[in-house]
Design an enzyme around this catalytic site. Structure first.
Site, PDB file in Angstrom:
ATOM      1  N   GLU A  18       0.811  -1.150   0.020  1.00 14.97           N
ATOM      2  CA  GLU A  18      -0.068  -0.052   0.078  1.00 14.97           C
ATOM      3  C   GLU A  18       0.932   1.360  -0.096  1.00 14.97           C
ATOM      4  OE1 GLU A  18      -3.252   0.448   2.857  1.00 14.97           O
ATOM      5  OE2 GLU A  18      -2.499   2.243   3.331  1.00 14.97           O
ATOM      6  N   HIS A  94      -8.153   3.075  -2.903  1.00 18.48           N
ATOM      7  CA  HIS A  94      -8.974   3.100  -1.968  1.00 18.48           C
ATOM      8  C   HIS A  94     -10.204   4.232  -2.221  1.00 18.48           C
ATOM      9  CE1 HIS A  94      -5.939   1.438   1.028  1.00 18.48           C
ATOM     10  NE2 HIS A  94      -5.788   0.934  -0.131  1.00 18.48           N
ATOM     11  N   GLY A 125     -13.464   6.271   5.612  1.00 20.08           N
ATOM     12  CA  GLY A 125     -12.572   7.196   5.949  1.00 20.08           C
ATOM     13  C   GLY A 125     -12.562   7.762   7.243  1.00 20.08           C
ATOM     14  N   TYR A 171     -10.788  -4.660  11.734  1.00 17.87           N
ATOM     15  CA  TYR A 171     -10.082  -4.125  13.088  1.00 17.87           C
ATOM     16  C   TYR A 171      -9.607  -5.160  14.138  1.00 17.87           C
ATOM     17  CZ  TYR A 171     -11.146  -0.013  10.334  1.00 17.87           C
ATOM     18  OH  TYR A 171     -11.077   0.967   9.458  1.00 17.87           O
ATOM     19  N   LYS A 191     -21.026  -5.499   5.573  1.00 14.37           N
ATOM     20  CA  LYS A 191     -20.074  -4.900   4.498  1.00 14.37           C
ATOM     21  C   LYS A 191     -19.656  -6.171   3.652  1.00 14.37           C
ATOM     22  CE  LYS A 191     -16.601  -2.551   7.182  1.00 14.37           C
ATOM     23  NZ  LYS A 191     -15.466  -1.764   7.560  1.00 14.37           N
ATOM     24  N   GLN A 202      -6.412  -3.585   9.864  1.00 13.46           N
ATOM     25  CA  GLN A 202      -5.533  -2.528  10.463  1.00 13.46           C
ATOM     26  C   GLN A 202      -4.457  -3.180  10.860  1.00 13.46           C
ATOM     27  OE1 GLN A 202      -4.315   0.167  10.619  1.00 13.46           O
ATOM     28  NE2 GLN A 202      -6.341   1.222  11.275  1.00 13.46           N
ATOM     29  N   GLN A 238       7.141   6.479  16.884  1.00 14.20           N
ATOM     30  CA  GLN A 238       5.937   5.695  16.550  1.00 14.20           C
ATOM     31  C   GLN A 238       5.379   4.733  17.820  1.00 14.20           C
ATOM     32  OE1 GLN A 238       7.637   3.571  13.255  1.00 14.20           O
ATOM     33  NE2 GLN A 238       6.928   5.037  11.966  1.00 14.20           N
TER      34      GLN A 238
HETATM   35  P1  FAD Z   1     -17.023   1.423   8.827  1.00 18.12           P
HETATM   36  O1  FAD Z   1     -17.152   0.206   8.247  1.00 18.12           O
HETATM   37  O2  FAD Z   1     -18.160   2.541   8.358  1.00 18.12           O
HETATM   38  O3  FAD Z   1     -16.989   1.450  10.139  1.00 18.12           O
HETATM   39  C1  FAD Z   1     -16.651   2.604  10.935  1.00 18.12           C
HETATM   40  C2  FAD Z   1     -17.373   2.306  12.482  1.00 18.12           C
HETATM   41  O4  FAD Z   1     -18.540   2.601  12.554  1.00 18.12           O
HETATM   42  C3  FAD Z   1     -16.960   1.165  13.223  1.00 18.12           C
HETATM   43  O5  FAD Z   1     -16.738   1.227  14.469  1.00 18.12           O
HETATM   44  C4  FAD Z   1     -18.100   0.197  13.038  1.00 18.12           C
HETATM   45  O6  FAD Z   1     -18.146  -0.576  13.985  1.00 18.12           O
HETATM   46  C5  FAD Z   1     -19.243   1.336  12.879  1.00 18.12           C
HETATM   47  N1  FAD Z   1     -20.169   0.992  11.821  1.00 18.12           N
HETATM   48  C6  FAD Z   1     -20.028   0.346  10.603  1.00 18.12           C
HETATM   49  N2  FAD Z   1     -20.910   0.358   9.950  1.00 18.12           N
HETATM   50  C7  FAD Z   1     -22.165   0.816  10.644  1.00 18.12           C
HETATM   51  C8  FAD Z   1     -23.344   0.884  10.258  1.00 18.12           C
HETATM   52  N3  FAD Z   1     -24.016   0.477   9.381  1.00 18.12           N
HETATM   53  N4  FAD Z   1     -24.225   1.396  11.402  1.00 18.12           N
HETATM   54  C9  FAD Z   1     -23.476   2.064  12.732  1.00 18.12           C
HETATM   55  N5  FAD Z   1     -22.292   1.745  12.761  1.00 18.12           N
HETATM   56  C10 FAD Z   1     -21.580   1.017  11.939  1.00 18.12           C
HETATM   57  N6  FAD Z   1      -8.817   6.027   5.573  1.00 18.12           N
HETATM   58  C11 FAD Z   1      -8.700   6.717   4.587  1.00 18.12           C
HETATM   59  O7  FAD Z   1      -9.245   8.122   4.841  1.00 18.12           O
HETATM   60  N7  FAD Z   1      -8.086   6.854   3.411  1.00 18.12           N
HETATM   61  C12 FAD Z   1      -7.612   5.417   3.167  1.00 18.12           C
HETATM   62  O8  FAD Z   1      -6.986   5.200   2.015  1.00 18.12           O
HETATM   63  C13 FAD Z   1      -7.599   4.377   4.157  1.00 18.12           C
HETATM   64  N8  FAD Z   1      -7.079   3.139   3.941  1.00 18.12           N
HETATM   65  C14 FAD Z   1      -7.261   2.263   4.884  1.00 18.12           C
HETATM   66  C15 FAD Z   1      -6.931   1.034   4.589  1.00 18.12           C
HETATM   67  C16 FAD Z   1      -7.205  -0.221   5.488  1.00 18.12           C
HETATM   68  C17 FAD Z   1      -6.615  -1.457   5.127  1.00 18.12           C
HETATM   69  C18 FAD Z   1      -7.628   0.241   6.771  1.00 18.12           C
HETATM   70  C19 FAD Z   1      -8.086  -0.836   7.546  1.00 18.12           C
HETATM   71  C20 FAD Z   1      -8.115   1.556   6.997  1.00 18.12           C
HETATM   72  C21 FAD Z   1      -7.953   2.577   6.063  1.00 18.12           C
HETATM   73  N9  FAD Z   1      -8.439   3.782   6.280  1.00 18.12           N
HETATM   74  C22 FAD Z   1      -8.408   4.766   5.321  1.00 18.12           C
HETATM   75  C23 FAD Z   1      -9.041   4.224   7.535  1.00 18.12           C
HETATM   76  C24 FAD Z   1     -10.436   3.908   7.767  1.00 18.12           C
HETATM   77  O9  FAD Z   1     -11.184   5.148   6.930  1.00 18.12           O
HETATM   78  C25 FAD Z   1     -10.898   4.516   9.160  1.00 18.12           C
HETATM   79  O10 FAD Z   1     -10.395   3.262  10.082  1.00 18.12           O
HETATM   80  C26 FAD Z   1     -12.348   4.926   9.416  1.00 18.12           C
HETATM   81  O11 FAD Z   1     -12.447   5.316  10.660  1.00 18.12           O
HETATM   82  C27 FAD Z   1     -13.355   3.441   9.388  1.00 18.12           C
HETATM   83  O12 FAD Z   1     -13.698   3.168   7.890  1.00 18.12           O
HETATM   84  P2  FAD Z   1     -14.145   1.905   7.631  1.00 18.12           P
HETATM   85  O13 FAD Z   1     -14.346   1.553   6.389  1.00 18.12           O
HETATM   86  O14 FAD Z   1     -13.641   0.516   8.581  1.00 18.12           O
HETATM   87  O15 FAD Z   1     -15.677   2.158   8.354  1.00 18.12           O
END
Ligand code: FAD
Length: 310
Positions: A18, A94, A125, A171, A191, A202, A238
């Site tokens: 990545e 992404h 995000g 996570y 999802k 993560q 870190q």
């Molecule tokens: P979600 O799946 O939406 O989850 C976020 C929170 O909401 C979690 O606590 C979950 O339990 C809860 N939740 C999920 N769905 C629901 C629902 N339907 N109703 C109520 N609660 C819900 N960030 C960036 O900005 N750019 C990147 O390029 C990027 N790359 C990443 C790559 C990887 C491999 C990972 C693991 C993370 C990356 N992130 C990136 C960080 C990520 O955007 C953050 O961790 C963000 O806070 C959560 O994203 P998510 O897609 O897991 O969100």
């Protein structure tokens, strides 16, 4: 090639890399030179992170402020195009919900399809600077499961069902906003049920945390491949910054070792590298399909890890 097909066909673990789009001012050549060291490992694809545009407040001569939209990094589409054309390697951009309406996401998907990009990592995000909680864009998606459904809906409307292979984030130490692990895993399942093909986790520094997470996911009925995410530590700071930024733990054994060599940059770098090599070798031994590396634009340690493990 689609990541889902690669995962189906692979007979042994492969490295997944990545990279982060460079800050404005970095040339195409500089970007490509930073990716070039990875190419000797024939990566099956390269992930490119996505970053939201942000607002800056500029002070006017009369003391008032003007809000200005700023983009600090080169767009991921530009980076995808540069990597595709130079190295003929597939890219996995992404895509995030934050800062975009559903229509804007569709426009982005249209561009990816035009660029023959068949892979997407779909994410919500993070909050923008100054925000305490994630605020969805008006007319945008609130969570990654909605984004995954939106991508599948886009395919239906354009009669190209299954065009995209979609990955999502998981996570092992729980997403920081989730009240508990079970709730977080239920959302991860949502999802997958919405159409995600695989999960990338993560970063974590203790493999037992990953193995326990995978077991819980399987118990919850998540059957898609789960790719572990690793990042080698490279500086002393870190051990404070990463837990704050990503809500993860760094094991005491690693923390103590880093403390012992606090002022020896080379030793710290090597400790981080060796820890990651041990994690990676153990994951491969346990049969993971791939290992995802958060390179953060730094090739040296990841290259050494790839040499030692693949
Ligand atoms: P979600 O799946 O939406 O989850 C976020 C929170 O909401 C979690 O606590 C979950 O339990 C809860 N939740 C999920 N769905 C629901 C629902 N339907 N109703 C109520 N609660 C819900 N960030 C960036 O900005 N750019 C990147 O390029 C990027 N790359 C990443 C790559 C990887 C491999 C990972 C693991 C993370 C990356 N992130 C990136 C960080 C990520 O955007 C953050 O961790 C963000 O806070 C959560 O994203 P998510 O897609 O897991 O969100």
């Amino acid at each position: 090639m689609k990541v889902s097909d690669i995962l189906l066909q692979s007979t042994k673990a492969y490295p997944s890399l990545e990279i982060v789009p460079p800050l404005n001012g970095i040339s195409r050549k500089e970007l490509l030179d930073s990716v070039r060291p990875f190419i000797e490992f024939s990566p099956k694809y390269i992930n490119i992170t996505c970053h939201r545009d942000e607002y800056e407040y500029v002070k006017n001569s009369d003391g008032s402020f003007t809000r200005r939209l700023v983009r600090k990094r080169i767009s991921e589409s530009a980076v995808c195009g540069a990597i595709q054309s130079e190295f003929k390697v597939d890219v996995v951009p992404h895509l995030i919900c934050g800062g975009a309406t559903k229509d804007q996401i569709d426009f982005q998907l249209q561009d990816f399809r035009f660029m023959e990009i068949e892979n997407i990592l779909a994410l919500r995000g993070d909050c923008i600077t100054g925000e305490k909680r994630f605020t969805p864009q008006e007319g945008g998606y609130r969570h990654a499961n909605e984004l995954v459904s939106g991508i599948r809906e886009f395919e239906k409307q354009r009669e190209c069902e299954g065009f995209f292979s979609i990955g999502v984030g998981g996570y092992p130490e729980k997403h920081f906003e989730a009240p508990n692990m079970e709730d977080d895993i239920a959302h991860l399942k949502a999802k997958v049920d919405a159409g995600a093909d695989y999960v990338i986790t993560q970063m974590f520094f203790d493999n037992s945390v990953f193995y326990s997470f995978v077991s819980k996911c399987r118990e919850a009925g998540i059957s898609v491949p789960i790719i572990p995410g690793l990042k080698p530590l490279s500086t002393f700071r870190q051990i404070e910054l990463l837990p704050q930024a990503f809500s993860i733990d760094i094991p005491q054994e690693l923390t103590s070792e880093m403390r012992l060599f606090k002022d020896d940059k080379k030793a710290l770098y090597r400790i981080g590298e060796l820890w990651c090599i041990n994690q990676c070798k153990d994951l491969i031994k346990k049969g993971v399909p791939a290992v995802h590396f958060y390179t953060m634009g730094k090739a040296d340690n990841v290259v050494n890890i790839l040499r030692a493990c693949f």
